[in-house]
Design a protein around this motif. Structure first.
Motif, PDB file in Angstrom:
ATOM      1  N   GLU A  11       0.852  -1.085   0.048  1.00  0.00           N
ATOM      2  CA  GLU A  11       0.081  -0.005  -0.193  1.00  0.00           C
ATOM      3  C   GLU A  11       0.926   1.167  -0.133  1.00  0.00           C
ATOM      4  O   GLU A  11       1.838   1.276   0.728  1.00  0.00           O
ATOM      5  CB  GLU A  11      -1.012  -0.087   1.254  1.00  0.00           C
ATOM      6  N   ASN A  12       0.820   2.072  -0.830  1.00  0.00           N
ATOM      7  CA  ASN A  12       1.615   3.284  -0.933  1.00  0.00           C
ATOM      8  C   ASN A  12       3.016   3.058  -0.861  1.00  0.00           C
ATOM      9  O   ASN A  12       3.753   3.642  -0.149  1.00  0.00           O
ATOM     10  CB  ASN A  12       1.130   4.352   0.261  1.00  0.00           C
ATOM     11  N   VAL A  16       2.402  -3.317   4.296  1.00  0.00           N
ATOM     12  CA  VAL A  16       1.702  -3.097   5.280  1.00  0.00           C
ATOM     13  C   VAL A  16       1.239  -4.594   5.910  1.00  0.00           C
ATOM     14  O   VAL A  16       0.471  -5.335   5.042  1.00  0.00           O
ATOM     15  CB  VAL A  16       0.637  -2.022   5.191  1.00  0.00           C
TER      16      VAL A  16
HETATM   17  C1  LIG Z   1      -2.251   5.557   1.123  1.00  0.00           C
HETATM   18  O1  LIG Z   1      -2.248   6.848   0.534  1.00  0.00           O
HETATM   19  C2  LIG Z   1      -3.906   7.123   0.362  1.00  0.00           C
HETATM   20  C3  LIG Z   1      -3.914   8.373  -0.577  1.00  0.00           C
HETATM   21  O2  LIG Z   1      -2.927   9.202  -0.502  1.00  0.00           O
HETATM   22  C4  LIG Z   1      -4.469   7.464   1.601  1.00  0.00           C
HETATM   23  O3  LIG Z   1      -5.535   7.675   1.711  1.00  0.00           O
HETATM   24  C5  LIG Z   1      -4.219   6.077   2.501  1.00  0.00           C
HETATM   25  O4  LIG Z   1      -4.570   6.110   3.869  1.00  0.00           O
HETATM   26  C6  LIG Z   1      -2.753   5.614   2.515  1.00  0.00           C
HETATM   27  N1  LIG Z   1      -2.565   4.444   3.037  1.00  0.00           N
HETATM   28  C7  LIG Z   1      -1.478   4.025   4.288  1.00  0.00           C
HETATM   29  C8  LIG Z   1      -1.659   2.694   4.739  1.00  0.00           C
HETATM   30  O5  LIG Z   1      -0.804   4.816   4.472  1.00  0.00           O
END
Ligand SMILES: *[C@@H]1O[C@H](CO)[C@@H](O)[C@H](O)[C@H]1NC(C)=O
Ligand SMILES: *[C@@H]1O[C@H](CO)[C@@H](O)[C@H](O)[C@H]1NC(C)=O
Ligand SMILES: *[C@@H]1O[C@H](CO)[C@@H](O)[C@H](O)[C@H]1NC(C)=O
Length: 169
Positions: A80-81, A85
């Protein structure tokens, strides 16, 4: 059935829905599945679930935590991103002791297909709402099995080299 196999050196049988799943409660001793597992291979009947790093079911199961109420918590890793995770997915028990209701991205059902408790487990995550009942199945090995599967040059048993505990890439 269309079947795709991503493998880390293990062959996985296709045609999973045809496998026989015993239906009686005694046949599954859920508490015995508690602990650390390693995803060794996965297969799907719908490539869009796994094709890319961000695909919804490109996940790496790392442990199972049966609850006293016969529900099943599934711990998994996914990208994720740009980072790996950990997620916890709660499987709610159903009338079928091998099936659990889940709510994880596209999947709404988890099925335990087969296990010997000590060494291996076949587990599937399904989306029963799609026309072909999209599913992703994994072959998992227990931590114990992994620990004793390889020998180093001095003859000592130990974990095989691999990517245990990380995300599928
Ligand atoms: C990943 O990025 C999205 C949009 O930038 C955000 O909404 C989300 O919470 C992020 N997820 C994590 C696990 O950091
Ligand atoms: C599944 O989770 C989503 C987002 O958390 C929620 O909107 C939805 O109602 C949940 N569905 C079920 C069946 O629990
Ligand atoms: C494959 O999975 C995607 C993502 O869940 C879904 O939108 C699509 O309908 C599925 N394809 C079929 C043929 O069921």
């Amino acid at each position: 059935m269309l079947c795709l196999l991503l493998t880390l050196g293990v062959a996985l049988v296709c045609g999973v829905p045809a496998m026989d799943i015993p239906q009686t409660k005694q046949d599954l001793e859920l508490p015995k599945l508690a602990g650390t597992w390693h995803s060794m291979a996965m297969a799907t009947n719908n490539i869009s679930l796994m094709a890319t790093l961000k695909a919804p079911l490109r996940v790496h199961i790392t442990s199972l935590l049966p609850t006293p109420e016969d529900n099943l918590e599934i711990v998994l890793h996914r990208w994720e991103n740009n980072s790996c995770v950990e997620k916890k997915v709660l499987g709610e028990k159903t009338e079928n002791p091998k099936k659990f209701k889940i709510n994880y991205t596209v999947a709404n059902e988890a099925t335990l297909l087969d296990t010997d408790y000590d060494n291996f487990l076949f587990l599937c995550l399904q989306d029963t709402t799609t026309p072909i009942q999209s599913m992703m199945c994994q072959y998992l090995e227990s931590w114990w099995r992994t620990m004793r599967s390889c020998r180093d040059s001095s003859g000592l048993s130990g974990p095989c080299p691999g990517t245990y505990g990380t995300c599928w890439t």
